[in-house]
Write an enzyme that holds these catalytic residues in place. Structure first.
Site, PDB file in Angstrom:
ATOM      1  N   ASP A   4       0.820  -1.317   0.081  1.00 32.01           N
ATOM      2  CA  ASP A   4       0.016  -0.083   0.176  1.00 32.01           C
ATOM      3  C   ASP A   4       0.887   1.421  -0.089  1.00 32.01           C
ATOM      4  O   ASP A   4       1.949   1.243  -0.425  1.00 32.01           O
ATOM      5  CB  ASP A   4      -0.863  -0.038   1.296  1.00 32.01           C
ATOM      6  N   HIS A  21      -3.838   6.023   3.144  1.00 30.45           N
ATOM      7  CA  HIS A  21      -4.641   5.013   2.901  1.00 30.45           C
ATOM      8  C   HIS A  21      -4.158   3.496   3.337  1.00 30.45           C
ATOM      9  O   HIS A  21      -4.713   2.869   3.907  1.00 30.45           O
ATOM     10  CB  HIS A  21      -4.655   4.775   1.406  1.00 30.45           C
ATOM     11  N   SER A  26     -11.147  -0.961  -0.701  1.00 24.17           N
ATOM     12  CA  SER A  26     -10.067  -0.806  -0.222  1.00 24.17           C
ATOM     13  C   SER A  26     -10.231  -1.267   1.358  1.00 24.17           C
ATOM     14  O   SER A  26      -9.389  -1.802   1.820  1.00 24.17           O
ATOM     15  CB  SER A  26      -9.531   0.388  -0.144  1.00 24.17           C
TER      16      SER A  26
END
Ligand code: NAG
Ligand code: NAG
Ligand code: NAG
Ligand code: NAG
Ligand code: NAG
Ligand code: NAG
Length: 785
Positions: A146, A221, A550
């Site tokens: 990520d 994220h 996600s």
């Protein structure tokens, strides 16, 4: 290819750009399959250099063009090549595929990256005083691919008395900008690697004032997804007081290995190149991770499996016993846009949870009272105005704004599309200086999210009431919005998120995708304190809400790692079977899970096998396992030659890679679901299950819910396991009983021992309109052929 492009204006524009480019070089990936014979990285990389030299004038040129040599877990390399060189390499014996390194994107719904908005928001300051971390536990290692992590977050703290790092771990903690392994790595964060050669080749040198040249997370994220998967237990987490409670990952005791492969590229946000992704797989599989979680992908059209880094990497991972979990994408509710569809990986759809944030709106002192949803902390008073007053056509879009100040106004906007529209409405009304936004949307479309200005989401029925009220009012109504509250046990839940990408898969027709569903709407998880919760924001938060597949992906990674810690010897296929066959399809009202975006019942193309049920998945009773033979069967079914298969599949346990004669059908592979996309006449499918329950008796009875228009028989209908017989096969005979084409029908097969429900979706598309054999007489009266 050319004909597909002509339908899409934007794509053909991109195509013409890339044509201009083609005289120069691009990054290509040359994939060579398994590592040959001797497992010596030095030899392998020497071989790569030799191969590359064939298409260059000198060895020095070849060396300079190479980005990565993938040599630990599989064989291949990435290099800057022109198209002539790429074509030449693809013709060389031993090369499985040659493809351009593509850029993948993160699967959050609110990417804040549309339409080149001016970037005059506060730029987060880079952190100067890293905190010290403390001590703490368990032996499953989850690799998160990520944007890195915020190492100071309480979610990545070592728990007390954590056991030493397992000796099998061969990974590393790499130093970098604002990341010091001696401070930021621990018994919790045991690996930290980053990859940006592919990124820098594609997007230029990393801008270190808007990204960290290390695993430190700039975008947020990766911090969010990693904390969902394996975050330690943290008391009293909340976003500005909302959703207050204990934060914890799916498996708080698991160790975390961070592989940063996605980088901030302004103004578009996270970019993840395939050259970097494959490098992360090459290392992670050698480092010793047990599970890989990757919340990223590429919107369709999908590429062939062995021309995709994520599919190649996850294939080798599965062969080495490592589970790989991907997100399904956020392209729903349009059908057939699901991503990450390889049969060896897990593809996760998103659903809501039983929590909401009701927010009361009162017009003209109780004349009209409505309930919406928001995350508002303080009461807001103002005057209500219709969007029409400030925006052309009443559409709240920046380009429609007539530049009148809406200060002191709360603007009512109607939106009929997805999250980008709501984001645009927020930005537009914020720029107009409005003090709030009421965004009206079709029910089950948008859910509450963190906003730059106070935004209340209202469904279209209530929104219509307001607009009627506004039309009748002589003067602009006074409006009062109360602070939002957090309510749990909301029913029905879960509801499939409208944005969650739907099946069927566009390249693997007899494999059901998505596989499973997990929470992915308004999910609270860790956030970097230096990254504002929205890009136009000055707030500092330790926790933030995000939505997208996600977020659902790491929920499943966490659960897979939990089951793995209980059953270390289970293969990725067995682990996947455990979560799929125990998933549920009914919501809190005992009715079939609702599908957001269409307001009808969800089917397996929305939710896969169903919603994940972690407790049941620990003890599934039976598992559908897969072996190398199954993977060979699959590769045969997608027309791979035995030569290719020998190169890709590790053949240590079996002698040869021969495709079976005759039936090379993907539906015959031992998946925990059955999908037949082209049923023309009677077929029989075989499945094999293994007893994994600790119970002394294991007698399973088969039952069937038939898809419409299909006769189904399962035999034998009773499976009796014993000490001597832990694996048994059964057969499913499917006979079309209607004239049909194009439509899918859904059913299921259940094996039940009085305790375990082992459920498999059964998806069939009868295709008999052209071939009239074996059709029973009672159906079809209008077919002329
Ligand atoms: C590609 O690169 C090779 C080696 O540098 C060169 O000989 C060849 O002319 C190039 N081809 C094109 C189409 O640019
Ligand atoms: C890096 O980002 C900063 C902040 O957005 C910007 O001012 C600067 O021009 C960028 N540098 C380069 C080399 O693009
Ligand atoms: C929990 O967090 C809230 C908001 O951040 C804070 O006001 C409260 O004092 C905290 N409670 C405890 C027990 O730490
Ligand atoms: C919005 O408010 C800011 C600050 O008060 C002001 O500078 C700006 O001109 C206003 N914009 C409009 C469109 O009124
Ligand atoms: C249905 O059968 C026809 C005739 O065999 C075939 O051409 C067509 O591709 C089939 N459709 C699907 C969806 O498989
Ligand atoms: C089923 O398998 C489990 C674990 O492999 C074993 O403990 C159990 O005794 C088996 N049950 C039967 C009825 O064979």
């Amino acid at each position: 290819m050319a004909t597909a492009f002509q339908y899409f204006g934007r794509l053909s524009f991109l195509l013409s750009l890339s044509l201009v480019h083609s005289a120069s070089t691009s990054v290509y990936i040359v994939y060579l399959g398994q590592i040959n014979h001797v497992n010596d990285p030095l030899l392998t990389s020497h071989y790569h250099s030799q191969l590359l030299t064939i298409v260059f004038d000198s060895e020095a040129d070849a060396k300079q063009s190479m980005l990565y040599s993938y040599k630990h877990s599989f064989s291949g390399f990435s290099a800057k090549l022109n198209s002539t060189q790429a074509t030449r390499l693809s013709g060389i014996k031993g090369v499985v595929s040659v493809f351009k390194s593509k850029t993948l994107e993160l699967h959050t719904t609110r990417s804040w990256d549309f339409m080149g908005l001016p970037l005059d928001y506060m730029t987060p300051k880079l952190l100067t005083t890293p905190q010290q971390s403390v001590y703490g536990s368990h032996d499953v290692i989850v690799g998160v691919f990520d944007t890195g992590i915020w190492p100071e977050s309480a979610s990545f703290k070592e728990e007390e008395c954590m056991k030493p790092i397992p000796r099998r771990w061969k990974g590393k903690c790499c130093a970098g900008q604002k990341f010091d392994p001696s401070v930021h790595c621990s018994k919790k964060v045991i690996g930290a690697r980053y990859y940006l050669k592919g990124f820098e080749e594609e997007y230029g040198k990393l801008n270190t004032s808007t990204e960290y040249r290390s695993v430190r997370d700039y975008l947020g994220h990766g911090t969010h997804t990693a904390s969902i998967a394996v975050g330690s237990i943290v008391q009293n987490a909340s976003f500005l007081g909302f959703a207050q409670g204990i934060a914890r990952g799916g498996n708080p005791k698991a160790r975390l290995a961070v592989y940063k492969i996605c980088w901030n590229y302004e103004p578009d946000g996270g970019k993840c190149t395939e050259a970097d992704i494959l490098a992360a797989f090459d290392d992670a599989l050698c480092d010793g991770v047990d599970v890989i979680s990757a919340s990223l992908g590429l919107s369709p059209p999908l590429y062939p499996l062995f021309e995709s880094s994520a599919d190649i990497g996850s294939f080798h991972a599965t062969q080495k016993g490592v589970s790989v979990v991907f997100s399904a994408g956020n392209d729903g509710p349009t059908p057939a846009l699901v991503q990450n569809v390889s049969p060896w990986s897990i593809c996760v759809a998103a659903a809501s949870i039983d929590r909401n944030f009701p927010t009361q709106i009162v017009l003209d002192n109780d004349n009209l009272v409505l309930m919406g949803e928001s995350l508002i902390t303080k009461p807001i008073n103002g005057r209500l105005a219709a969007a029409r007053k400030y925006f052309e056509f009443g559409e709240c879009k920046l380009e429609n704004w007539n530049r009148k100040s809406a200060a002191g106004r709360i603007i009512l906007c109607f939106s009929t599309e997805g999250s980008d529209v709501s984001l645009e409405a927020e930005v537009a009304t914020w720029r107009a200086n409005a003090s709030g936004l009421i965004l009206v949307e079709p029910p089950t479309l948008q859910t509450v999210d963190v906003s730059i200005l106070p935004t209340v989401y209202l469904d279209i029925i209530q929104g219509t009431k307001i607009i009627h009220y506004l039309a009748q009012s002589q003067r602009t109504p006074v409006i009062r919005i109360s602070p939002s509250t957090t309510v749990i046990k909301k029913s029905p839940a879960p509801i499939t998120a409208y944005f969650s990408s739907r099946g069927p898969s566009s390249i693997t027709p007899d494999v059901l995708k998505p596989d499973i569903t997990a929470p992915g709407v308004t999910i609270l998880a860790a956030w970097p304190t230096e990254t504002p919760p929205t890009l136009f924001d000055k707030r500092t938060v330790k926790w933030n809400f995000q939505a997208g597949t996600s977020m659902s992906c790491p929920h499943v990674s966490g659960v897979i790692s939990l089951i793995k810690s209980l059953h270390p010897d289970w293969s990725p296929a067995a682990l996947k079977s455990a979560i799929l066959t125990t998933a549920y399809t009914k919501d809190t009202t005992h009715d079939t899970i609702l599908g957001g975006g269409h307001m009808k019942v969800s089917d397996p193309f929305d939710i896969g096998a169903g919603h994940i049920n972690p407790m049941k998945a620990m003890d599934p009773g039976l598992v559908y396992d897969m072996t190398t033979i199954d993977y060979i069967m699959y590769l045969c079914s997608i027309a791979y030659t035995e030569g290719h298969i020998r190169r890709i599949v590790s053949l240590s346990k079996i002698s040869s890679a021969t495709c079976p004669k005759g039936s090379k059908k993907a539906y015959n592979i031992n998946f925990p679901s059955i999908m037949v996309s082209n049923l023309q006449s009677q077929i029989t499918i075989k499945r094999t299950v293994r007893n994994v329950s600790i119970k002394k008796t294991a007698i399973y009875f088969a039952s069937v819910v038939k898809p419409h228009g299909v006769e189904v028989s399962v035999w034998p209908s009773v499976l009796i396991f014993s000490y001597f017989k832990d694996e048994l096969s059964y057969y499913v005979t499917l006979t079309p009983t209607k004239k049909s084409q194009e439509r899918f029908n859904f059913g299921e097969i259940i094996l039940f021992d009085g305790f375990h429900f082992v459920r498999s979706p059964l998806i069939v598309r009868v295709n008999t309109t052209c071939t009239s054999s074996t059709i029973s007489a009672d159906t079809g009266n209008d077919v002329a052929n």
